[in-house]
Write an enzyme that holds these catalytic residues in place. Structure first.
Site: not given
Lengths: 339, 339
Positions: A12, A125, A152, A238
């Site tokens: 991230v 998320c 995912q 995802h």
């Protein structure tokens, strides 16, 4: 504006740097923090190489801190950051359900961010991606029940998740047994209906995050939500199959028209042209792809849809930066450095 | 008993040979048929090598014909096979919704097979796997609504689907772009919400097969069913997330107890022990794995569950052989050869 990233070397963190480079956020100075192990490494930003420092114990001299180093670090250090005058946008689950902490998807409930007391939480998320697609439908037609099944990516477990998928897939293709360290079972060519820990009710925390956080973001505690969260062998982005029962009936055409106007959404819904949401096309994209919009066969006037959103972008880094951009646009972020 | 396999060289044909080897079906003689291209190749069966012949135009001298060469071949040839006195167990979709043709999952509606007029249809793979798990719950608690999201393996497209996944994954791992021939888009590390063709209502035929065929197998046209069918990068075994609204409330414990008694089901439901259905464990298994059994959060007294079943076995070859075994056990298959 002085911006700090805590957890700069993770998956991230990497995306935060890229998103900040293209952001309207006036980043005059960028401070990068990570674990002591990563201190000294450099990361490119805006044509320069910035050196990563070990995250300090106390406050950080920054106007905005984008924290993505895990719940325990955020829980331990965020109070000091806030006391030091920083606005903290936290990507962990530590504060998301705290009634004093706004949980924000800017396209959906940006104004909630203005009521912060130092910390603003970035949603899970899966939740953020679903919320972008479902919020406009909820406002127009009133969602009563929402059933979500997720597909995912390994990026949800960070860079090490992606690496495990690649390395173990390589092993399987060379007739060696796959091993598992990051995931509970070997992930290559497998499906694992287990993300985060299991609770008393048989649901995982990941599944309950979708329930709790979606209600908070949409501001509707009456919303009935169920989720099955499943890890599959994809690298990032995802996907989610979503079934909606609505209070007021909607046609697929009405939903498509509404979603075409919605911020953060790309309607990708032309089955004849083989256009529908997929990780292949949604990866790297800021918008959440929404398609397969059709009338529900179990809820009269309800809808079924399929979404795909980059978990590292809208599901994490992008949403965090968008929160900061929103605050700046509302005049709610005054650079401390410039006074 | 003389048994014939039409489509012996395909992925399902391969499994039919393996399942027949361990079957109680008294196979004195086995005839193997495939396209002229495959004629002359040999396949192992019970320690011998059997030669594959080109499928003839007319009748076949066999008591039972297990057909798995696609809908157009079944449609064209099955009438001649029936006229010749054979019982046809057809794995294609050609006759499944024909009111004169029983659609059979032996554990669920075996008796329906006895009413055949020459042809018995084997259900769609996704449907058969779901039916084994849902039928006992439907009998005990009355399913009112059923929402299914699938995680379908490339084996659903046959051996060439498996090969495309393996070959194209290899390319991606070596930094070459993935190509697509079998699937609508590259399948490695991707998710494709598109199986079979799209209908007017926005659902695919694969999705509508689950709706139509489940109703026929369970003998309940009032059942409301919705499905999102999704291809994912797994080799074989389909997984499905299923949400059930029930007429009479069920607890997860009641459901588990009931399913433990059910034929064709392995309850694999111990999250603390990391036990739940997965392709990794369900592949090669005759039973359908059922787990993640929990109370629905959107239907009071309803259930959520996750299933994994080998698409080539219970979803195809095994179910076909089990239909023949059922007929034999009921004395409804008299070997023509033996008189």
């Amino acid at each position: 504006m002085r911006v700090a990233i805590v957890g700069a070397t993770g998956a991230v963190g990497h995306e935060l740097l890229r998103v900040l480079e293209g952001s309207t956020l006036k980043t005059d100075d960028l401070l990068l923090y990570a674990s002591p192990r990563s201190a000294g490494t450099t990361l490119p930003f805006g044509g320069r190489e910035l050196t990563v420092q070990a995250t300090p114990e106390g406050s950080i001299d920054a106007d905005v801190i984008l924290a993505s180093a895990g719940g325990s670090i955020s829980k331990a250090l965020a109070p000091a950051w806030v006391a030091g005058g920083s606005v903290v946008i936290d990507n962990s689950s530590a504060f998301r359900l705290d009634p004093d902490v706004p949980l924000v998807v800017p396209e959906v409930n940006g104004a909630a961010a203005l009521r912060h007391r130092g910390i603003i939480a970035n949603p899970n998320c899966t939740t953020a991606i679903a919320a972008v697609a479902v919020a406009p439908l909820h406002r127009a037609f009133g969602v009563r029940r929402m059933i979500v099944s997720t597909y995912q990516a390994t990026s949800g477990a960070g860079q090490k998740g992606i690496e495990e998928l690649l390395a173990q897939t390589h092993r399987v293709l060379h007739d060696q047994p796959a091993q598992a360290e990051v995931f509970a079972h070997p992930i290559p060519f497998n499906v694992i209906p287990h993300i985060d820990t299991f609770g008393e009710n048989g649901y995982t925390r990941e599944e309950m995050k979708v329930v709790w956080e979606t209600r908070k973001i949409l501001g509707d505690d009456a919303l009935q939500i169920s989720c099955t969260a499943v890890r599959i062998p994809t690298l990032r982005t995802h996907a989610e199959a979503i079934t909606l029962e609505l209070e007021r009936p909607a046609t697929p055409d009405e939903a498509r028209e509404l979603l075409r106007q919605a911020a953060g959404v790309e309607v990708r819904d032309d089955p004849a042209g083989k256009l529908y949401p997929m990780p292949l096309t949604a990866t790297g994209k800021y918008d959440v792809e929404v398609g397969r919009i059709r009338s529900s066969l179990v809820f009269e006037g309800g809808l079924d849809l399929f979404v795909a959103g980059d978990q590292l972008l809208k599901g994490a880094a992008l949403n965090a930066v968008q929160i900061a951009e929103y605050l700046q646009a509302q005049g709610a972020l005054r650079g401390r450095v410039q006074g």
